[in-house]
Design a protein around this motif. Sequence first.
Motif, PDB file in Angstrom:
ATOM      1  N   ALA A  80       0.826  -1.209   0.000  1.00 14.44           N
ATOM      2  CA  ALA A  80       0.000   0.000   0.000  1.00 14.44           C
ATOM      3  C   ALA A  80       0.859   1.257   0.000  1.00 14.44           C
ATOM      4  O   ALA A  80       2.019   1.255   0.448  1.00 14.44           O
ATOM      5  CB  ALA A  80      -0.918   0.011   1.220  1.00 14.44           C
ATOM      6  N   THR A  81       0.295   2.342  -0.506  1.00 14.88           N
ATOM      7  CA  THR A  81       0.934   3.656  -0.453  1.00 14.88           C
ATOM      8  C   THR A  81      -0.107   4.689  -0.040  1.00 14.88           C
ATOM      9  O   THR A  81      -1.311   4.433  -0.063  1.00 14.88           O
ATOM     10  CB  THR A  81       1.538   4.060  -1.815  1.00 14.88           C
ATOM     11  OG1 THR A  81       0.485   4.147  -2.785  1.00 14.88           O
ATOM     12  CG2 THR A  81       2.586   3.061  -2.277  1.00 14.88           C
ATOM     13  N   ALA A  82       0.374   5.857   0.340  1.00 19.71           N
ATOM     14  CA  ALA A  82      -0.504   6.974   0.668  1.00 19.71           C
ATOM     15  C   ALA A  82       0.017   8.217  -0.033  1.00 19.71           C
ATOM     16  O   ALA A  82       1.229   8.404  -0.184  1.00 19.71           O
ATOM     17  CB  ALA A  82      -0.539   7.204   2.173  1.00 19.71           C
ATOM     18  N   GLU A  83      -0.896   9.063  -0.445  1.00 23.61           N
ATOM     19  CA  GLU A  83      -0.502  10.337  -1.055  1.00 23.61           C
ATOM     20  C   GLU A  83      -0.122  11.316   0.047  1.00 23.61           C
ATOM     21  O   GLU A  83      -0.849  11.476   1.030  1.00 23.61           O
ATOM     22  CB  GLU A  83      -1.632  10.899  -1.902  1.00 23.61           C
ATOM     23  CG  GLU A  83      -1.226  12.148  -2.691  1.00 23.61           C
ATOM     24  CD  GLU A  83      -2.320  12.619  -3.627  1.00 23.61           C
ATOM     25  OE1 GLU A  83      -3.079  13.526  -3.217  1.00 23.61           O
ATOM     26  OE2 GLU A  83      -2.426  12.074  -4.748  1.00 23.61           O
ATOM     27  N   VAL A  84       1.038  11.953  -0.120  1.00 27.87           N
ATOM     28  CA  VAL A  84       1.554  12.883   0.880  1.00 27.87           C
ATOM     29  C   VAL A  84       1.879  14.202   0.197  1.00 27.87           C
ATOM     30  O   VAL A  84       2.646  14.222  -0.775  1.00 27.87           O
ATOM     31  CB  VAL A  84       2.822  12.315   1.558  1.00 27.87           C
ATOM     32  CG1 VAL A  84       3.391  13.322   2.554  1.00 27.87           C
ATOM     33  CG2 VAL A  84       2.497  11.005   2.263  1.00 27.87           C
ATOM     34  N   PRO A  85       1.317  15.312   0.676  1.00 27.78           N
ATOM     35  CA  PRO A  85       1.654  16.603   0.069  1.00 27.78           C
ATOM     36  C   PRO A  85       3.077  17.014   0.420  1.00 27.78           C
ATOM     37  O   PRO A  85       3.550  16.805   1.536  1.00 27.78           O
ATOM     38  CB  PRO A  85       0.633  17.560   0.689  1.00 27.78           C
ATOM     39  CG  PRO A  85       0.232  16.924   1.976  1.00 27.78           C
ATOM     40  CD  PRO A  85       0.326  15.444   1.755  1.00 27.78           C
ATOM     41  N   ARG A  86       3.772  17.582  -0.562  1.00 22.86           N
ATOM     42  CA  ARG A  86       5.100  18.143  -0.356  1.00 22.86           C
ATOM     43  C   ARG A  86       5.166  19.500  -1.026  1.00 22.86           C
ATOM     44  O   ARG A  86       4.289  19.861  -1.822  1.00 22.86           O
ATOM     45  CB  ARG A  86       6.183  17.224  -0.926  1.00 22.86           C
ATOM     46  CG  ARG A  86       6.295  15.861  -0.267  1.00 22.86           C
ATOM     47  CD  ARG A  86       7.456  15.079  -0.858  1.00 22.86           C
ATOM     48  NE  ARG A  86       7.460  13.679  -0.436  1.00 22.86           N
ATOM     49  CZ  ARG A  86       8.247  12.744  -0.948  1.00 22.86           C
ATOM     50  NH1 ARG A  86       9.104  13.066  -1.902  1.00 22.86           N
ATOM     51  NH2 ARG A  86       8.205  11.504  -0.519  1.00 22.86           N
ATOM     52  N   SER A  87       6.202  20.241  -0.721  1.00 23.69           N
ATOM     53  CA  SER A  87       6.331  21.576  -1.303  1.00 23.69           C
ATOM     54  C   SER A  87       6.438  21.516  -2.824  1.00 23.69           C
ATOM     55  O   SER A  87       6.030  22.448  -3.523  1.00 23.69           O
ATOM     56  CB  SER A  87       7.561  22.281  -0.722  1.00 23.69           C
ATOM     57  OG  SER A  87       8.735  21.508  -0.952  1.00 23.69           O
ATOM     58  N   SER A  88       6.979  20.405  -3.337  1.00 25.03           N
ATOM     59  CA  SER A  88       7.125  20.239  -4.782  1.00 25.03           C
ATOM     60  C   SER A  88       5.900  19.610  -5.432  1.00 25.03           C
ATOM     61  O   SER A  88       5.902  19.343  -6.630  1.00 25.03           O
ATOM     62  CB  SER A  88       8.353  19.372  -5.081  1.00 25.03           C
ATOM     63  OG  SER A  88       8.230  18.108  -4.436  1.00 25.03           O
ATOM     64  N   GLY A  89       4.857  19.341  -4.635  1.00 25.84           N
ATOM     65  CA  GLY A  89       3.653  18.696  -5.137  1.00 25.84           C
ATOM     66  C   GLY A  89       3.428  17.360  -4.458  1.00 25.84           C
ATOM     67  O   GLY A  89       4.322  16.817  -3.802  1.00 25.84           O
ATOM     68  N   ALA A  90       2.234  16.824  -4.598  1.00 28.07           N
ATOM     69  CA  ALA A  90       1.896  15.574  -3.924  1.00 28.07           C
ATOM     70  C   ALA A  90       2.723  14.417  -4.477  1.00 28.07           C
ATOM     71  O   ALA A  90       3.037  14.366  -5.662  1.00 28.07           O
ATOM     72  CB  ALA A  90       0.403  15.284  -4.076  1.00 28.07           C
ATOM     73  N   SER A  91       3.071  13.493  -3.585  1.00 26.96           N
ATOM     74  CA  SER A  91       3.770  12.281  -3.989  1.00 26.96           C
ATOM     75  C   SER A  91       3.236  11.134  -3.140  1.00 26.96           C
ATOM     76  O   SER A  91       2.401  11.338  -2.251  1.00 26.96           O
ATOM     77  CB  SER A  91       5.281  12.426  -3.802  1.00 26.96           C
ATOM     78  OG  SER A  91       5.582  12.647  -2.435  1.00 26.96           O
ATOM     79  N   ARG A  92       3.727   9.945  -3.405  1.00 25.91           N
ATOM     80  CA  ARG A  92       3.261   8.786  -2.659  1.00 25.91           C
ATOM     81  C   ARG A  92       4.401   8.209  -1.830  1.00 25.91           C
ATOM     82  O   ARG A  92       5.570   8.253  -2.221  1.00 25.91           O
ATOM     83  CB  ARG A  92       2.680   7.721  -3.590  1.00 25.91           C
ATOM     84  CG  ARG A  92       1.521   8.223  -4.447  1.00 25.91           C
ATOM     85  CD  ARG A  92       0.660   7.095  -4.960  1.00 25.91           C
ATOM     86  NE  ARG A  92      -0.194   6.532  -3.922  1.00 25.91           N
ATOM     87  CZ  ARG A  92      -1.363   7.055  -3.525  1.00 25.91           C
ATOM     88  NH1 ARG A  92      -1.820   8.164  -4.062  1.00 25.91           N
ATOM     89  NH2 ARG A  92      -2.069   6.452  -2.609  1.00 25.91           N
ATOM     90  N   GLN A  93       4.040   7.697  -0.631  1.00 26.42           N
ATOM     91  CA  GLN A  93       4.993   7.026   0.240  1.00 26.42           C
ATOM     92  C   GLN A  93       4.422   5.670   0.651  1.00 26.42           C
ATOM     93  O   GLN A  93       3.200   5.453   0.641  1.00 26.42           O
ATOM     94  CB  GLN A  93       5.295   7.865   1.482  1.00 26.42           C
ATOM     95  CG  GLN A  93       6.143   9.086   1.179  1.00 26.42           C
ATOM     96  CD  GLN A  93       6.431   9.936   2.403  1.00 26.42           C
ATOM     97  OE1 GLN A  93       6.342  11.167   2.349  1.00 26.42           O
ATOM     98  NE2 GLN A  93       6.792   9.298   3.505  1.00 26.42           N
TER      99      GLN A  93
END
Length: 299
Positions: A80-93
């Motif tokens: 599984a992964t989750a979407e995580v907001p970052r300063s450069s845009g959303a990514s998945r972890q």
Amino acid sequence: MPPITEVAGRRLALRNLDKVIHPATGTTKGELLHYVAQAAGALLPHLRDRPLAFLRYPDGPDGQTFFTKNPPAGMPSWVATAEVPRSSGASRQVLVQDLPALMWAANLVVEFHAPMWRAGDGRGTADRLVFDLDPGSPATAVDCCTVARWLRERLRADGLEAYAKTSGSKGLHLLVPLRPTPSRQTTAYARGLAVEAAAALPGLVVHKMTRSLRPGKVLVDYSQNAAAKTTVAPYSPRARREPSVSTPVTWAEVEGCRGPEQLAFRIEDVPARLARHGDLLAPLCDPDHAHALPPGAGG
């Protein structure tokens, strides 16, 4: 072909099981994976629903190490992964939700680093507070224990209960279960207590990371409460020459510590401790043990 094993219905290819990962003890990758499987019942609750970062050390601590928050190439579709907001845009972890995902990640040879928030609560909402007590030589874990005792009583005065674990390196971590709280408030509150500790124990504590201030002192690092930061998870192996583990400890052990070796644990020590104590940090995963910050704290 690498050996294939089945874990709870998922097939995993386990590679290089005879490779020595921890050179000081000759500990192999296979022994490291065996430890993770033994500790899984205690480790998994501290990872579940938390978008993870990994410190990878596939050739041991003397080889290349690298920190990553991105899902690695070749990751199975069932992890599984989750979407995580970052300063450069959303990514998945990555989310390690079950035993197959845990063993897949451990097969990469990693330290598990988790944030103080859960994916379902949102990146800016913490359910844990953390203090990283980091000794500057010649200070040791013994000095960290003195600071930990002070912080424990100070937190109790605010209606909060702290739980301790070794960092798996030189220091201690204190963790506090919280009702969901904005991370900016937990960071501000933790900073306030770090400043108080430096004032109460001026010969022992610093709250600033300035290197020139740190020899012989314990840094009370509050910065890992920030939403973008992570802390090594309980029971995670560490990328050290010996197979050390970030290990929960009792307050009796903290109070009775007379030498840093008393709070140094390796993978072979943890199963017996789990059999004797259970998970000393289980209250962190129990909402009934979570309390609110005092009114106005960190506001």
